[in-house]
Design an enzyme around this catalytic site. Sequence first.
Site, mmCIF file in Angstrom:
data_model
loop_
_atom_site.group_PDB
_atom_site.id
_atom_site.type_symbol
_atom_site.label_atom_id
_atom_site.label_comp_id
_atom_site.label_asym_id
_atom_site.label_seq_id
_atom_site.Cartn_x
_atom_site.Cartn_y
_atom_site.Cartn_z
ATOM 1 N N ASP A 123 -21.419 6.740 -1.599
ATOM 2 C CA ASP A 123 -20.353 5.791 -1.888
ATOM 3 C C ASP A 123 -20.787 3.993 -2.196
ATOM 4 O OD1 ASP A 123 -18.590 7.905 -1.571
ATOM 5 O OD2 ASP A 123 -18.401 6.885 0.164
ATOM 6 N N ARG A 173 -20.339 7.721 -10.894
ATOM 7 C CA ARG A 173 -18.794 7.599 -9.889
ATOM 8 C C ARG A 173 -18.315 6.319 -10.472
ATOM 9 N NH1 ARG A 173 -17.406 7.795 -4.046
ATOM 10 N NH2 ARG A 173 -18.373 9.962 -4.133
HETATM 11 P P1 FDA Z 1 -5.050 2.109 -8.834
HETATM 12 O O1 FDA Z 1 -4.999 1.651 -8.186
HETATM 13 O O2 FDA Z 1 -5.230 1.016 -9.828
HETATM 14 O O3 FDA Z 1 -4.031 2.405 -9.379
HETATM 15 C C1 FDA Z 1 -3.290 3.834 -9.915
HETATM 16 C C2 FDA Z 1 -1.912 5.248 -10.083
HETATM 17 O O4 FDA Z 1 -2.090 5.887 -8.880
HETATM 18 C C3 FDA Z 1 -0.633 4.209 -8.799
HETATM 19 O O5 FDA Z 1 -0.042 2.998 -9.698
HETATM 20 C C4 FDA Z 1 0.027 5.003 -8.571
HETATM 21 O O6 FDA Z 1 0.413 6.109 -9.927
HETATM 22 C C5 FDA Z 1 -1.678 6.322 -7.944
HETATM 23 N N1 FDA Z 1 -2.092 5.888 -7.006
HETATM 24 C C6 FDA Z 1 -2.900 5.174 -6.460
HETATM 25 N N2 FDA Z 1 -3.817 5.063 -4.976
HETATM 26 C C7 FDA Z 1 -2.805 6.114 -4.318
HETATM 27 C C8 FDA Z 1 -1.946 6.302 -3.348
HETATM 28 N N3 FDA Z 1 -3.122 6.826 -2.337
HETATM 29 N N4 FDA Z 1 -1.801 7.291 -2.781
HETATM 30 C C9 FDA Z 1 -0.583 7.797 -4.117
HETATM 31 N N5 FDA Z 1 -0.633 7.463 -5.757
HETATM 32 C C10 FDA Z 1 -1.609 6.861 -5.583
HETATM 33 N N6 FDA Z 1 -14.337 3.098 -4.467
HETATM 34 C C11 FDA Z 1 -15.585 2.301 -3.652
HETATM 35 O O7 FDA Z 1 -15.230 0.646 -3.435
HETATM 36 N N7 FDA Z 1 -16.414 2.927 -3.478
HETATM 37 C C12 FDA Z 1 -16.206 3.507 -3.939
HETATM 38 O O8 FDA Z 1 -17.388 4.177 -2.942
HETATM 39 C C13 FDA Z 1 -14.991 4.881 -3.559
HETATM 40 N N8 FDA Z 1 -15.609 6.232 -4.149
HETATM 41 C C14 FDA Z 1 -14.182 7.014 -4.399
HETATM 42 C C15 FDA Z 1 -14.574 8.310 -4.859
HETATM 43 C C16 FDA Z 1 -13.222 8.881 -4.852
HETATM 44 C C17 FDA Z 1 -12.870 10.175 -5.160
HETATM 45 C C18 FDA Z 1 -11.981 7.956 -5.432
HETATM 46 C C19 FDA Z 1 -10.654 8.501 -5.760
HETATM 47 C C20 FDA Z 1 -11.936 6.427 -5.232
HETATM 48 C C21 FDA Z 1 -13.136 6.678 -4.849
HETATM 49 N N9 FDA Z 1 -12.672 4.636 -3.973
HETATM 50 C C22 FDA Z 1 -14.225 4.507 -3.658
HETATM 51 C C23 FDA Z 1 -12.040 4.186 -4.514
HETATM 52 C C24 FDA Z 1 -11.218 3.490 -5.630
HETATM 53 O O9 FDA Z 1 -12.254 2.239 -5.898
HETATM 54 C C25 FDA Z 1 -10.526 2.655 -5.611
HETATM 55 O O10 FDA Z 1 -9.953 1.507 -4.683
HETATM 56 C C26 FDA Z 1 -9.278 4.283 -5.781
HETATM 57 O O11 FDA Z 1 -9.530 5.006 -6.120
HETATM 58 C C27 FDA Z 1 -7.450 3.453 -6.250
HETATM 59 O O12 FDA Z 1 -7.767 3.149 -7.128
HETATM 60 P P2 FDA Z 1 -7.040 3.997 -8.522
HETATM 61 O O13 FDA Z 1 -8.583 4.082 -9.442
HETATM 62 O O14 FDA Z 1 -6.696 5.274 -8.146
HETATM 63 O O15 FDA Z 1 -6.014 2.732 -8.855
#
Ligand code: FDA
Length: 293
Positions: A123, A173
């Site tokens: 991570d 990732r």
């Molecule tokens: P965004 O936050 O813009 O959300 C887009 C849409 O996704 C929302 O409008 C909603 O529809 C849906 N959504 C998002 N979160 C939701 C929730 N909690 N509940 C319901 N719906 C939701 N970060 C980091 O800094 N270091 C790391 O090593 C990792 N590792 C990592 C691994 C994996 C497998 C994932 C999926 C994520 C990470 N992250 C991470 C976290 C990442 O950086 C980020 O904070 C979250 O994934 C939320 O961002 P989104 O890309 O989902 O988009």
Amino acid sequence: MPKIYGATSANRTPVGLLIRFANQWVAGETMADALVRADEANDRHIGAILNLLGEHVEGRSAVLAAVDEYIEVIDAAENRKMDACVSIKPTQCGIIIDQEFFWSNVKKILDRVRSLDAFLWMDMEGSRFTDRTLDVYRRALAAYDRVGVAVQTNLRRTEKDVESLLEVGGIVRLCKGAYRELPPVGVRDRREVDANFRRVLGLLFERGDRFAVATHDGAMIERTLELVRAAPRRFEFQMLLGVRDALKDELVAKGHRVLEYIPYGPNWLPYFTRRLRERPRNVFTMVRSFMSG
Ligand code: FDA
């Protein structure tokens, strides 16, 4: 978590309610809880990424205990013939104590990963750890092949980092970033985070072969699907436990590889807080569930 609180009166205390709510994103407090969730994911043809919750660990013995637990969970997944890998946090594995200590711990986990054909993800945490994390990742990549690292599009540096990682066969990732970062290190706002995500995603499809797209954002997933139609690549979608389950199943049904990040352990509060912060609607849902008991 559920096994601790079950359907008892403790469920209705503020802490019990908080734990119940956290349970959608955290498997439970024990490795056994995580393996149950991993099994459930595998039943849906979704791979599991197991993560022992914990960060900013300052004592060497606590770090070594976490490293031992990762080795144990790798063994447990292998014994059960699971489709599973692990993901570690640098500050859980010694980065804030000493860089060589951190490297020695990553090596220890990677030795087990190599002997079992498993996979290790690193991570990425706040930007003050980026250089040190990438330094250890590059060392790991020079000696082991089943290791990947997260990169965050809320950082300005990420496109350049990915370019140079791809030159040495890095496995990345791609995520937006869960830590608050201010300019000039961080990008200005969410629009820029998304624009950067699209740019780096394009770069991965152009020059990469093996990578992960870690997002729940429908627009980013749609863009990924467009890119893969034009240029098939070995890539996987990664999403968090408890988020967008229907979408995971839909992507699997379309033939894509999907992995679910399954965190577990007693130190769940910082992870839980990040999940709440990134989606204000979750705070509202939590308060509503508290009121309905
Ligand atoms: P965004 O936050 O813009 O959300 C887009 C849409 O996704 C929302 O409008 C909603 O529809 C849906 N959504 C998002 N979160 C939701 C929730 N909690 N509940 C319901 N719906 C939701 N970060 C980091 O800094 N270091 C790391 O090593 C990792 N590792 C990592 C691994 C994996 C497998 C994932 C999926 C994520 C990470 N992250 C991470 C976290 C990442 O950086 C980020 O904070 C979250 O994934 C939320 O961002 P989104 O890309 O989902 O988009």
